[in-house]
Enzyme design. Structure first.
Site, short mmCIF file in Angstrom:
data_model
loop_
_atom_site.label_atom_id
_atom_site.label_comp_id
_atom_site.label_asym_id
_atom_site.label_seq_id
_atom_site.Cartn_x
_atom_site.Cartn_y
_atom_site.Cartn_z
N CYS A 120 5.62 0.42 13.24
CA CYS A 120 5.64 -0.21 11.91
C CYS A 120 4.24 -0.15 11.32
O CYS A 120 3.34 -0.85 11.78
CB CYS A 120 6.11 -1.65 12.01
SG CYS A 120 6.10 -2.47 10.40
N GLY A 121 4.07 0.68 10.31
CA GLY A 121 2.75 0.87 9.72
C GLY A 121 2.24 -0.35 8.98
O GLY A 121 1.05 -0.69 9.07
N HIS A 122 3.12 -1.02 8.22
CA HIS A 122 2.63 -2.19 7.48
C HIS A 122 2.19 -3.28 8.45
O HIS A 122 1.22 -4.00 8.21
CB HIS A 122 3.69 -2.69 6.50
CG HIS A 122 4.57 -3.78 7.00
ND1 HIS A 122 5.73 -3.55 7.73
CD2 HIS A 122 4.47 -5.13 6.90
CE1 HIS A 122 6.30 -4.71 8.05
NE2 HIS A 122 5.56 -5.68 7.55
N ASP A 283 12.49 -2.08 2.82
CA ASP A 283 11.04 -2.25 2.93
C ASP A 283 10.47 -2.49 1.53
O ASP A 283 10.71 -1.71 0.61
CB ASP A 283 10.42 -1.01 3.56
CG ASP A 283 9.00 -1.26 4.05
OD1 ASP A 283 8.33 -2.16 3.53
OD2 ASP A 283 8.56 -0.52 4.95
N GLY A 288 4.66 2.43 6.02
CA GLY A 288 3.58 3.15 6.68
C GLY A 288 4.04 4.25 7.59
O GLY A 288 3.51 5.38 7.56
N SER A 289 5.04 3.98 8.43
CA SER A 289 5.54 5.04 9.32
C SER A 289 6.30 6.10 8.54
O SER A 289 6.34 7.27 8.94
CB SER A 289 6.42 4.44 10.43
OG SER A 289 7.48 3.67 9.87
#
Length: 368
Positions: A120-122, A283, A288-289
């Site tokens: 999870c990028g965020h 989202d 991010g991903s």
């Protein structure tokens, strides 16, 4: 549920001096740090005793994810589902030490309303700030500190502004190698006919296609229509295409579908998308991903070169991330790239949640 996240005193028992509302002595006291990145929430649980015990016993992070899902899923449901959370809530459990962290400053389990994610990028951007501000990184460098995280998909490094007292923005991160799993894949989607999708990996797998293929506009169509169409694509891809991960079949699953405006060729102008993941969860950020995977696809197709920065806009909030491929590499048999994603993460508060054992909804309920 054992108490998690530290202790909190009940006060002297009088109403005015009570620090916590009445709760069961055996019930959980769940203390969290609340953040968001680009509008997407992150409820951080700094400590989960059961996860720490399992990590100390030598479990890898992927094994720990299975252990928590099988034996302690009530914690996820209590924190993310109503009445304490909502259908768009996202969370992270911080794990320190043991095989799970594997030399990183911290490991993280990512939680969503339907289960557990691999990347999870965020959350990585928010956890980068959290790790510095809560003292998880010894002697962080100035003006930018590197925070090493272990995610279920592998090692990820966040780079966070640090002035010696407080973290700042923007936060950037380098994820695991990202690659194109499939391009120009024809998929038959019930109710929409045949569409052409790309499948990219950015720590987790996503299907990508323009909303126009589904008769929609990612910028102006109703969110409900975008969610329904994206979910139909996800289910169709799951049935018609088998994913493979170079290192672990635990990671070979389609996390969701990202509908785009179709602007994949390099441009200085932002490109807009919406990510629908897990059980129709939306989202709020540009994902991010997803940015990582989309950059990998664009690089694979020759649409973007190394160090060319693209800006990605969320169709739900208008928030922005940037992404660029910074290095070519190999991941198993795949030609891959290391992608740098940048965005802004902010604190919104802290919370203490309690449980009364006699509450029939103590572990939450999910209303879509």
């Amino acid at each position: 549920m054992a108490a998690q996240g530290g202790s909190a005193a009940d006060g002297d028992g009088g109403g005015a001096g009570r620090a916590l509302p009445p709760h069961s002595p055996s019930g959980a006291v769940l203390q969290t740090v609340e953040m968001h990145t680009g509008g997407e929430p992150l409820r951080i649980l700094p400590r989960l005793e059961a996860a720490e015990r399992a990590a100390a016993a030598g479990l890898s992070l992927l094994s720990l994810r299975r252990e928590v899902a099988a034996g302690h899923d009530h914690v996820r449901r209590a924190l993310l589902h109503e009445p304490r959370g909502h259908a768009g809530m996202y969370g992270a459990v911080v794990v320190r030490g043991g095989a799970a962290a594997a030399g990183a400053h911290l490991a993280a389990l990512f939680l969503h309303c339907a289960g557990y994610s691999a990347m999870c990028g965020h959350a990585v951007m928010a956890l980068g700030r959290f790790a510095l501000d809560y003292g998880l990184v010894p002697a962080p460098a100035r003006p930018e500190a590197a925070v090493r995280l272990r995610c279920p998909c592998g090692p990820v490094t966040a780079f966070v502004p640090w002035d010696g007292r407080r973290s700042g923005n923007p936060v950037r991160f380098h994820s695991v190698p990202a690659f194109a799993a499939a391009t120009d894949l024809a998929i038959d989607v019930p109710g929409h006919g045949k569409v052409v999708v790309d499948i990219g990996y950015g720590g987790t797998f996503y299907a990508f296609l323009s909303a126009e293929q589904l008769g929609l506009d990612v910028c102006s169509s109703k969110t409900r229509d975008l969610v329904s169409a994206a979910s139909a694509v996800t289910e169709a891809v799951k049935k018609q295409f088998k994913l493979h991960h170079p290192e672990s079949e635990d990671l070979a699953f389609l996390y969701g579908t990202i509908l785009t405006d179709g602007k994949d060729a390099f441009s200085e102008e932002p490109t807009t998308n919406i990510c629908v993941f897990a059980d129709e969860q939306v989202d709020r950020s540009p994902t991010g991903s997803g940015v990582t995977a989309r950059i990998a696809l664009q690089h694979h197709k020759g649409l973007i070169q190394l160090e060319q920065t693209r800006t990605f806009r969320s169709s739900t909030t208008g928030s922005l991330f940037t992404g660029k491929a910074v290095k070519e590499t190999k991941f198993g048999n795949y030609n891959a790239v290391i992608v740098e994603v940048s965005g802004e993460a902010f604190y919104t508060g802290t919370a203490t949640f309690t449980v009364e054992e006699e509450d029939p909804l103590k572990h939450g309920f999910f209303l879509k």
